[in-house]
Design a protein around this motif. Structure first.
Motif, mmCIF file in Angstrom:
data_model
loop_
_atom_site.group_PDB
_atom_site.id
_atom_site.type_symbol
_atom_site.label_atom_id
_atom_site.label_comp_id
_atom_site.label_asym_id
_atom_site.label_seq_id
_atom_site.Cartn_x
_atom_site.Cartn_y
_atom_site.Cartn_z
ATOM 1 N N ARG A 61 0.778 -1.328 0.098
ATOM 2 C CA ARG A 61 -0.038 -0.051 -0.082
ATOM 3 C C ARG A 61 0.929 1.475 0.142
ATOM 4 O O ARG A 61 0.607 2.145 -0.781
ATOM 5 C CB ARG A 61 -1.042 0.001 1.210
ATOM 6 C CG ARG A 61 -1.842 1.036 1.260
ATOM 7 C CD ARG A 61 -2.498 1.300 2.454
ATOM 8 N NE ARG A 61 -1.628 1.599 3.725
ATOM 9 C CZ ARG A 61 -1.230 3.228 3.798
ATOM 10 N NH1 ARG A 61 -1.362 3.835 2.829
ATOM 11 N NH2 ARG A 61 -0.558 3.393 4.766
ATOM 12 N N ARG A 62 1.887 1.164 0.918
ATOM 13 C CA ARG A 62 2.808 2.315 0.740
ATOM 14 C C ARG A 62 3.706 2.565 -0.191
ATOM 15 O O ARG A 62 3.838 3.578 -0.717
ATOM 16 C CB ARG A 62 3.885 2.227 2.190
ATOM 17 C CG ARG A 62 3.106 2.390 3.537
ATOM 18 C CD ARG A 62 3.765 2.311 4.660
ATOM 19 N NE ARG A 62 3.051 2.574 5.971
ATOM 20 C CZ ARG A 62 3.097 3.785 6.344
ATOM 21 N NH1 ARG A 62 3.715 4.614 5.964
ATOM 22 N NH2 ARG A 62 2.282 4.039 7.456
ATOM 23 N N VAL A 63 3.989 1.432 -1.077
ATOM 24 C CA VAL A 63 4.841 1.657 -2.449
ATOM 25 C C VAL A 63 4.176 2.222 -3.137
ATOM 26 O O VAL A 63 4.491 2.883 -3.986
ATOM 27 C CB VAL A 63 5.250 0.124 -2.637
ATOM 28 C CG1 VAL A 63 5.845 0.127 -4.130
ATOM 29 C CG2 VAL A 63 6.618 -0.442 -1.817
ATOM 30 N N SER A 64 2.666 1.931 -3.170
ATOM 31 C CA SER A 64 1.812 2.424 -4.267
ATOM 32 C C SER A 64 1.092 3.786 -4.006
ATOM 33 O O SER A 64 0.216 4.250 -4.727
ATOM 34 C CB SER A 64 0.682 1.622 -4.562
ATOM 35 O OG SER A 64 1.205 0.395 -5.319
ATOM 36 N N ALA A 65 1.324 4.212 -2.789
ATOM 37 C CA ALA A 65 0.894 5.527 -2.408
ATOM 38 C C ALA A 65 1.508 6.845 -2.886
ATOM 39 O O ALA A 65 0.925 7.967 -2.531
ATOM 40 C CB ALA A 65 0.852 5.523 -0.784
ATOM 41 N N GLY A 66 2.582 6.710 -3.414
ATOM 42 C CA GLY A 66 3.317 7.880 -4.009
ATOM 43 C C GLY A 66 4.447 8.145 -3.233
ATOM 44 O O GLY A 66 4.609 7.912 -1.967
ATOM 45 N N SER A 80 2.942 6.378 -7.458
ATOM 46 C CA SER A 80 3.722 5.359 -7.793
ATOM 47 C C SER A 80 3.003 3.872 -7.588
ATOM 48 O O SER A 80 3.510 2.839 -7.192
ATOM 49 C CB SER A 80 4.656 5.347 -6.550
ATOM 50 O OG SER A 80 4.057 5.038 -5.482
ATOM 51 N N ARG A 81 2.119 3.824 -8.346
ATOM 52 C CA ARG A 81 1.380 2.409 -8.429
ATOM 53 C C ARG A 81 2.039 1.750 -9.358
ATOM 54 O O ARG A 81 3.071 2.218 -10.116
ATOM 55 C CB ARG A 81 -0.006 2.610 -9.233
ATOM 56 C CG ARG A 81 -0.931 3.501 -7.955
ATOM 57 C CD ARG A 81 -2.249 3.947 -8.696
ATOM 58 N NE ARG A 81 -1.633 4.916 -9.875
ATOM 59 C CZ ARG A 81 -2.494 5.887 -10.607
ATOM 60 N NH1 ARG A 81 -3.711 5.992 -10.060
ATOM 61 N NH2 ARG A 81 -2.155 6.526 -11.295
ATOM 62 N N GLU A 86 6.488 1.701 -13.742
ATOM 63 C CA GLU A 86 6.955 1.363 -14.955
ATOM 64 C C GLU A 86 7.107 2.387 -15.895
ATOM 65 O O GLU A 86 8.037 2.501 -16.585
ATOM 66 C CB GLU A 86 5.782 0.466 -15.515
ATOM 67 C CG GLU A 86 6.082 0.010 -16.955
ATOM 68 C CD GLU A 86 4.920 -0.783 -17.351
ATOM 69 O OE1 GLU A 86 4.620 -0.835 -18.787
ATOM 70 O OE2 GLU A 86 4.204 -1.578 -16.783
ATOM 71 N N ASN A 87 6.162 3.500 -15.979
ATOM 72 C CA ASN A 87 6.176 4.852 -16.438
ATOM 73 C C ASN A 87 7.590 5.593 -15.979
ATOM 74 O O ASN A 87 8.348 6.158 -16.922
ATOM 75 C CB ASN A 87 5.226 5.656 -16.442
ATOM 76 C CG ASN A 87 3.985 4.839 -17.098
ATOM 77 O OD1 ASN A 87 4.090 4.280 -18.074
ATOM 78 N ND2 ASN A 87 2.585 5.521 -16.677
ATOM 79 N N ILE A 88 7.938 5.705 -14.790
ATOM 80 C CA ILE A 88 9.103 6.247 -14.243
ATOM 81 C C ILE A 88 10.338 5.762 -14.876
ATOM 82 O O ILE A 88 11.270 6.517 -15.106
ATOM 83 C CB ILE A 88 9.060 6.339 -12.920
ATOM 84 C CG1 ILE A 88 7.763 7.357 -12.223
ATOM 85 C CG2 ILE A 88 10.224 6.940 -12.082
ATOM 86 C CD1 ILE A 88 7.436 7.350 -10.712
ATOM 87 N N LEU A 89 10.406 4.533 -14.862
ATOM 88 C CA LEU A 89 11.729 3.795 -15.031
ATOM 89 C C LEU A 89 12.001 3.635 -16.592
ATOM 90 O O LEU A 89 13.120 3.840 -16.971
ATOM 91 C CB LEU A 89 11.609 2.257 -14.518
ATOM 92 C CG LEU A 89 11.604 2.082 -12.872
ATOM 93 C CD1 LEU A 89 11.735 0.752 -12.243
ATOM 94 C CD2 LEU A 89 12.796 2.859 -12.486
ATOM 95 N N ALA A 140 14.804 7.719 -7.146
ATOM 96 C CA ALA A 140 14.244 7.864 -5.892
ATOM 97 C C ALA A 140 12.830 7.082 -5.911
ATOM 98 O O ALA A 140 12.611 6.485 -4.995
ATOM 99 C CB ALA A 140 13.394 9.489 -6.081
ATOM 100 N N ALA A 141 12.050 6.620 -7.146
ATOM 101 C CA ALA A 141 11.286 5.615 -7.002
ATOM 102 C C ALA A 141 11.820 4.191 -6.799
ATOM 103 O O ALA A 141 11.241 3.634 -5.769
ATOM 104 C CB ALA A 141 10.753 5.552 -8.457
#
Length: 172
Positions: A61-66, A80-81, A86-89, A140-141
């Motif tokens: 939940r925290r990983v995907s929370a931004g 950061s869902r 995937e888009n960030i990387l 950062a992600a």
């Protein structure tokens, strides 16, 4: 009419029975457990604490929370869902290749579209980013997810597991 009272064996915690008569010897008054996972500690039913699955769900939940990311001194929340990561990387990989090709700080036309590159934040702001900044966004992600993985592992290694495992103090 007398009240029915529940009894458990004082030594084993095994439920004995309910009665409105005198208590059985070596027994203690109990309430029924809230669920089958509760444990009798000799006095009361207690929760065994969270499971590893519950801690991992909180981690996910925290990983995907931004996460917060700073650009030119301003802090933004980056989504950061799974698809966002995937888009960030993907963007970070393209930005790295652009850097290798000579695109640097202050060059917002690095992605080859002819338009200034901008990232859309969680609150829908368009934030211009040059290639080095997008590489840093990818870093950062990755760092955020890795930190939460290690925090979850640390919580799961505790004995007993903290019942307040969702508290920010465990994840900071």
């Amino acid at each position: 009419m007398p009240e029915v009272v529940h009894y458990a064996d004082r030594t084993t915690g095994a439920y004995l029975y309910a009665t409105d008569e005198d208590p059985p010897s070596n027994s203690v008054v109990v309430t029924a457990p809230l669920s089958s996972t509760y444990i009798w500690d000799g006095t009361v039913w207690v929760s065994p604490g969270p499971t590893s699955d519950e801690i991992e769900a909180e981690r996910d939940r925290r990983v995907s929370a931004g996460f917060e990311f700073t650009v030119d001194g301003a802090s933004y929340t980056i989504q950061s869902r799974s698809s966002d990561r995937e888009n960030i990387l993907g963007a970070a990989g393209a930005a790295f290749r652009a850097q290798v090709g000579g695109k640097g700080a202050g060059d917002y036309l690095w992605d080859g579209t002819g338009e200034e590159f901008a990232w859309i934040t969680a609150d829908n702001q368009r934030v211009k980013m040059d290639a080095p900044t997008v590489v840093a966004l990818g870093d950062a992600a990755i760092a955020t997810k890795q930190r939460l993985i290690y925090k979850a592992r640390g919580i799961k290694d505790m004995s007993p597991l903290p019942s307040n495992y969702t508290d920010d103090k465990w994840w900071g």
